[in-house]
Scaffold this motif. Structure first.
Motif, PDB file in Angstrom:
ATOM      1  N   ILE A 180       2.349 -42.436  28.209  1.00 35.29           N
ATOM      2  CA  ILE A 180       2.252 -43.893  28.067  1.00 35.29           C
ATOM      3  C   ILE A 180       0.960 -44.266  27.344  1.00 35.29           C
ATOM      4  CG2 ILE A 180       2.038 -46.051  29.354  1.00 35.29           C
ATOM      5  CD1 ILE A 180       3.897 -44.875  31.433  1.00 35.29           C
ATOM      6  N   LYS A 181      -0.124 -43.572  27.667  1.00 33.49           N
ATOM      7  CA  LYS A 181      -1.396 -43.860  27.003  1.00 33.49           C
ATOM      8  C   LYS A 181      -1.326 -43.548  25.512  1.00 33.49           C
ATOM      9  CE  LYS A 181      -4.388 -43.203  30.972  1.00 33.49           C
ATOM     10  NZ  LYS A 181      -5.481 -42.448  31.551  1.00 33.49           N
ATOM     11  N   MET A 182      -0.723 -42.400  25.175  1.00 33.09           N
ATOM     12  CA  MET A 182      -0.613 -42.031  23.760  1.00 33.09           C
ATOM     13  C   MET A 182       0.304 -42.993  23.015  1.00 33.09           C
ATOM     14  SD  MET A 182      -2.607 -39.664  22.974  1.00 33.09           S
ATOM     15  CE  MET A 182      -1.961 -39.321  21.365  1.00 33.09           C
ATOM     16  N   ARG A 183       1.388 -43.403  23.630  1.00 29.68           N
ATOM     17  CA  ARG A 183       2.300 -44.352  23.005  1.00 29.68           C
ATOM     18  C   ARG A 183       1.598 -45.688  22.764  1.00 29.68           C
ATOM     19  NH1 ARG A 183       6.659 -45.064  26.787  1.00 29.68           N
ATOM     20  NH2 ARG A 183       7.137 -42.914  26.267  1.00 29.68           N
ATOM     21  N   PHE A 184       0.791 -46.120  23.731  1.00 31.91           N
ATOM     22  CA  PHE A 184       0.043 -47.363  23.574  1.00 31.91           C
ATOM     23  C   PHE A 184      -0.956 -47.274  22.429  1.00 31.91           C
ATOM     24  CE2 PHE A 184      -3.691 -49.947  24.638  1.00 31.91           C
ATOM     25  CZ  PHE A 184      -3.095 -51.204  24.614  1.00 31.91           C
ATOM     26  N   ILE A 185      -1.653 -46.147  22.321  1.00 34.70           N
ATOM     27  CA  ILE A 185      -2.638 -45.969  21.241  1.00 34.70           C
ATOM     28  C   ILE A 185      -1.949 -45.960  19.879  1.00 34.70           C
ATOM     29  CG2 ILE A 185      -4.273 -44.311  20.262  1.00 34.70           C
ATOM     30  CD1 ILE A 185      -5.057 -43.597  23.153  1.00 34.70           C
ATOM     31  N   ILE A 186      -0.811 -45.291  19.769  1.00 32.85           N
ATOM     32  CA  ILE A 186      -0.078 -45.241  18.496  1.00 32.85           C
ATOM     33  C   ILE A 186       0.427 -46.623  18.102  1.00 32.85           C
ATOM     34  CG2 ILE A 186       2.031 -44.356  17.414  1.00 32.85           C
ATOM     35  CD1 ILE A 186       1.550 -41.751  19.001  1.00 32.85           C
ATOM     36  N   ILE A 187       0.987 -47.348  19.052  1.00 32.22           N
ATOM     37  CA  ILE A 187       1.481 -48.708  18.752  1.00 32.22           C
ATOM     38  C   ILE A 187       0.334 -49.612  18.351  1.00 32.22           C
ATOM     39  CG2 ILE A 187       2.515 -50.759  19.807  1.00 32.22           C
ATOM     40  CD1 ILE A 187       4.298 -48.869  21.408  1.00 32.22           C
ATOM     41  N   LEU A 188      -0.800 -49.499  19.036  1.00 32.38           N
ATOM     42  CA  LEU A 188      -1.964 -50.316  18.698  1.00 32.38           C
ATOM     43  C   LEU A 188      -2.479 -49.989  17.293  1.00 32.38           C
ATOM     44  CD1 LEU A 188      -3.882 -52.430  19.913  1.00 32.38           C
ATOM     45  CD2 LEU A 188      -5.334 -50.531  20.606  1.00 32.38           C
ATOM     46  N   ALA A 189      -2.528 -48.712  16.937  1.00 31.11           N
ATOM     47  CA  ALA A 189      -2.977 -48.310  15.607  1.00 31.11           C
ATOM     48  C   ALA A 189      -2.035 -48.825  14.523  1.00 31.11           C
ATOM     49  CB  ALA A 189      -3.107 -46.792  15.528  1.00 31.11           C
ATOM     50  N   VAL A 190      -0.730 -48.740  14.756  1.00 33.98           N
ATOM     51  CA  VAL A 190       0.238 -49.232  13.778  1.00 33.98           C
ATOM     52  C   VAL A 190       0.098 -50.740  13.598  1.00 33.98           C
ATOM     53  CG1 VAL A 190       2.707 -49.597  13.382  1.00 33.98           C
ATOM     54  CG2 VAL A 190       1.870 -47.350  14.060  1.00 33.98           C
ATOM     55  N   LEU A 191      -0.096 -51.462  14.688  1.00 34.16           N
ATOM     56  CA  LEU A 191      -0.258 -52.912  14.583  1.00 34.16           C
ATOM     57  C   LEU A 191      -1.541 -53.303  13.852  1.00 34.16           C
ATOM     58  CD1 LEU A 191       1.010 -54.106  18.069  1.00 34.16           C
ATOM     59  CD2 LEU A 191       2.124 -54.373  15.858  1.00 34.16           C
ATOM     60  N   ILE A 192      -2.604 -52.551  14.082  1.00 32.71           N
ATOM     61  CA  ILE A 192      -3.866 -52.835  13.374  1.00 32.71           C
ATOM     62  C   ILE A 192      -3.715 -52.544  11.882  1.00 32.71           C
ATOM     63  CG2 ILE A 192      -6.252 -52.040  13.097  1.00 32.71           C
ATOM     64  CD1 ILE A 192      -6.372 -51.758  16.143  1.00 32.71           C
ATOM     65  N   LEU A 193      -3.086 -51.425  11.540  1.00 36.12           N
ATOM     66  CA  LEU A 193      -2.872 -51.116  10.120  1.00 36.12           C
ATOM     67  C   LEU A 193      -1.950 -52.129   9.452  1.00 36.12           C
ATOM     68  CD1 LEU A 193      -2.576 -47.240  10.252  1.00 36.12           C
ATOM     69  CD2 LEU A 193      -4.470 -48.609   9.345  1.00 36.12           C
ATOM     70  N   LEU A 194      -0.943 -52.587  10.163  1.00 39.12           N
ATOM     71  CA  LEU A 194      -0.044 -53.620   9.638  1.00 39.12           C
ATOM     72  C   LEU A 194      -0.792 -54.928   9.410  1.00 39.12           C
ATOM     73  CD1 LEU A 194       2.920 -54.239   8.906  1.00 39.12           C
ATOM     74  CD2 LEU A 194       3.190 -55.040  11.252  1.00 39.12           C
ATOM     75  N   PHE A 195      -1.661 -55.269  10.334  1.00 43.09           N
ATOM     76  CA  PHE A 195      -2.467 -56.480  10.174  1.00 43.09           C
ATOM     77  C   PHE A 195      -3.397 -56.362   8.969  1.00 43.09           C
ATOM     78  CE2 PHE A 195      -6.512 -58.641  11.097  1.00 43.09           C
ATOM     79  CZ  PHE A 195      -6.064 -59.953  11.061  1.00 43.09           C
TER      80      PHE A 195
END
Length: 94
Positions: free
Chosen positions: A65-80
């Protein structure tokens, strides 16, 4: 004159839900996840609430869950950064 000073009480009704066949009262408002939270118990006082919250932080969670959260957060930051057209050339001099 005597009845004028005496206030009339509220009416009470005996209502029973027709199709309810569960345990306990159907009118009790309780969150579905409260039984799984340690901070939702009857901790009185600010110190007890903070200590139970820190104990929850110390317990180790699920690594997936922690790794999934970090990956989703990174993708959202790069998208932004892509949407606002951020230029990475400011970090290196060419």
């Amino acid at each position: 004159m005597r009845n004028f000073l005496k206030l009339r009480g509220n009416r009470t009704f005996e209502y029973k839900p027709r199709y309810y066949k569960g345990d306990g009262s159907p009118y009790k408002i309780e969150h579905k996840l409260d039984k799984f939270r340690s901070t939702a118990t009857t901790n009185r006082g600010l110190k007890n609430k903070f200590s139970s919250a820190f104990d929850d932080l110390k317990t180790e969670g699920d690594r997936n869950i922690k790794m999934r959260f970090i990956i989703i957060l990174a993708v959202l930051i790069l998208l932004f950064l892509f949407i606002i057209d951020f230029d990475l050339s400011i970090f290196y001099s060419a």
